[in-house]
Design a protein around this motif. Structure first.
Motif, mmCIF file in Angstrom:
data_model
loop_
_atom_site.group_PDB
_atom_site.id
_atom_site.type_symbol
_atom_site.label_atom_id
_atom_site.label_comp_id
_atom_site.label_asym_id
_atom_site.label_seq_id
_atom_site.Cartn_x
_atom_site.Cartn_y
_atom_site.Cartn_z
ATOM 1 N N ARG A 135 41.471 47.359 30.933
ATOM 2 C CA ARG A 135 40.018 47.185 31.084
ATOM 3 C C ARG A 135 39.661 45.724 31.348
ATOM 4 N NH1 ARG A 135 35.652 50.240 30.072
ATOM 5 N NH2 ARG A 135 33.709 49.184 29.556
ATOM 6 N N GLY A 136 40.300 44.810 30.617
ATOM 7 C CA GLY A 136 40.036 43.385 30.800
ATOM 8 C C GLY A 136 40.395 42.906 32.195
ATOM 9 N N ALA A 137 41.574 43.315 32.703
ATOM 10 C CA ALA A 137 41.993 42.913 34.052
ATOM 11 C C ALA A 137 41.067 43.510 35.105
ATOM 12 C CB ALA A 137 43.443 43.325 34.300
ATOM 13 N N MET A 138 40.718 44.776 34.940
ATOM 14 C CA MET A 138 39.823 45.426 35.907
ATOM 15 C C MET A 138 38.449 44.760 35.901
ATOM 16 S SD MET A 138 39.698 47.658 38.215
ATOM 17 C CE MET A 138 39.027 49.131 38.926
ATOM 18 N N ASP A 139 37.962 44.407 34.725
ATOM 19 C CA ASP A 139 36.674 43.724 34.612
ATOM 20 C C ASP A 139 36.710 42.399 35.376
ATOM 21 O OD1 ASP A 139 33.985 43.523 33.533
ATOM 22 O OD2 ASP A 139 34.767 42.019 32.143
ATOM 23 N N LEU A 140 37.819 41.677 35.263
ATOM 24 C CA LEU A 140 37.956 40.416 35.999
ATOM 25 C C LEU A 140 37.906 40.662 37.502
ATOM 26 C CD1 LEU A 140 40.772 38.776 33.875
ATOM 27 C CD2 LEU A 140 38.381 38.028 34.032
ATOM 28 N N TRP A 141 38.657 41.639 37.981
ATOM 29 C CA TRP A 141 38.666 41.936 39.413
ATOM 30 C C TRP A 141 37.281 42.347 39.909
ATOM 31 C CZ3 TRP A 141 43.853 45.071 39.345
ATOM 32 C CH2 TRP A 141 44.928 44.193 39.490
ATOM 33 N N LEU A 142 36.583 43.150 39.111
ATOM 34 C CA LEU A 142 35.253 43.595 39.528
ATOM 35 C C LEU A 142 34.246 42.448 39.575
ATOM 36 C CD1 LEU A 142 35.008 47.018 37.672
ATOM 37 C CD2 LEU A 142 35.075 46.660 40.161
ATOM 38 N N HIS A 143 34.471 41.402 38.776
ATOM 39 C CA HIS A 143 33.547 40.268 38.749
ATOM 40 C C HIS A 143 33.971 39.140 39.699
ATOM 41 C CE1 HIS A 143 31.869 42.234 35.186
ATOM 42 N NE2 HIS A 143 30.780 41.601 35.550
ATOM 43 N N SER A 144 35.003 39.356 40.474
ATOM 44 C CA SER A 144 35.436 38.398 41.489
ATOM 45 C C SER A 144 35.114 39.002 42.855
ATOM 46 C CB SER A 144 36.940 38.159 41.376
ATOM 47 O OG SER A 144 37.448 37.580 42.560
ATOM 48 N N PRO A 145 34.223 38.383 43.630
ATOM 49 C CA PRO A 145 33.821 38.981 44.915
ATOM 50 C C PRO A 145 34.995 39.332 45.829
ATOM 51 C CG PRO A 145 32.399 37.133 44.397
ATOM 52 C CD PRO A 145 33.498 37.128 43.370
ATOM 53 N N GLU A 146 36.000 38.470 45.905
ATOM 54 C CA GLU A 146 37.127 38.724 46.801
ATOM 55 C C GLU A 146 37.987 39.888 46.316
ATOM 56 O OE1 GLU A 146 36.459 35.745 45.400
ATOM 57 O OE2 GLU A 146 35.760 34.520 47.070
ATOM 58 N N HIS A 147 38.253 39.920 45.021
ATOM 59 C CA HIS A 147 39.059 41.013 44.463
ATOM 60 C C HIS A 147 38.302 42.340 44.549
ATOM 61 C CE1 HIS A 147 41.045 37.501 42.672
ATOM 62 N NE2 HIS A 147 42.134 38.233 42.760
#
Length: 185
Positions: A135-147
């Motif tokens: 969940r933490g990794a996915m949250d980071l990706w979702l909050h990064s425009p490029e990812h």
């Protein structure tokens, strides 16, 4: 038919994510972040890597479904390429799209993914500290425009995800995530 190559590579279009702690990248959950009931195992970083990888694929599918995008089929080739990329990162101690001095798409090529007309992308994340969960990794990706752009690209139809845990760059309990995306026509 001629060969067409389309790349949405995080090294060119995304930043690498190295995060020591926070529970959420922005402090508020993204509406595309699946609840635990939809993707079990996303909140327990002690589960076996294979269980966490399955939860990560579920998280990708759930996010895409919320945007009315096609699901992602797990590709054996992309699973293999993502695992080998994660091994390179660990072996060479380089959290980079060009780990061990290899071309960013070295492993996709080596496993035979690049045949015919295709496109590919890559997201990487390195987490350690308090929130090393799926969940933490996915949250980071979702909050990064490029990812997020890679994750939600309507072009991608296939995915392969790998997780390696352990000591990295002097940090115990590091989680190295590699997500490879692609399509064939």
């Amino acid at each position: 038919m001629g060969r067409v190559r389309t790349f949405a590579l995080a090294a060119l279009a995304c930043t690498l994510l190295v995060v020591p702690a926070p529970a959420s990248a922005s402090g508020s959950p993204d509406p595309l972040l699946a609840p635990e009931s939809a993707c079990p195992g996303q909140s327990d970083a002690s589960l076996p890597a294979a269980v966490q990888e399955n939860a990560m694929v579920c998280m990708h599918r759930w996010a895409r479904a919320q945007e009315h995008l096609s699901g992602l089929r797990v590709s054996k080739q992309l699973r293999t390429s993502s695992a080998r990329k994660a091994q390179d990162i660990t072996r060479c101690g380089q959290f980079s799209h060009e780990a061990c001095g290899r071309d960013p798409f070295y492993w996709e090529s080596r496993v035979g993914f690049f045949r015919g007309t295709y496109g590919a992308g890559e997201n990487l994340a390195l987490t350690y500290g308090d929130d090393t969960t799926v969940r933490g990794a996915m949250d980071l990706w979702l909050h990064s425009p490029e990812h997020r752009r890679n994750l939600l690209s309507p072009s991608y139809r296939e995915i392969g995800v790998a997780l390696i845990t352990g000591r990295f760059d002097g940090n115990d309990g590091a989680h190295i995530w590699v997500a490879h995306f692609g399509y064939h026509h």
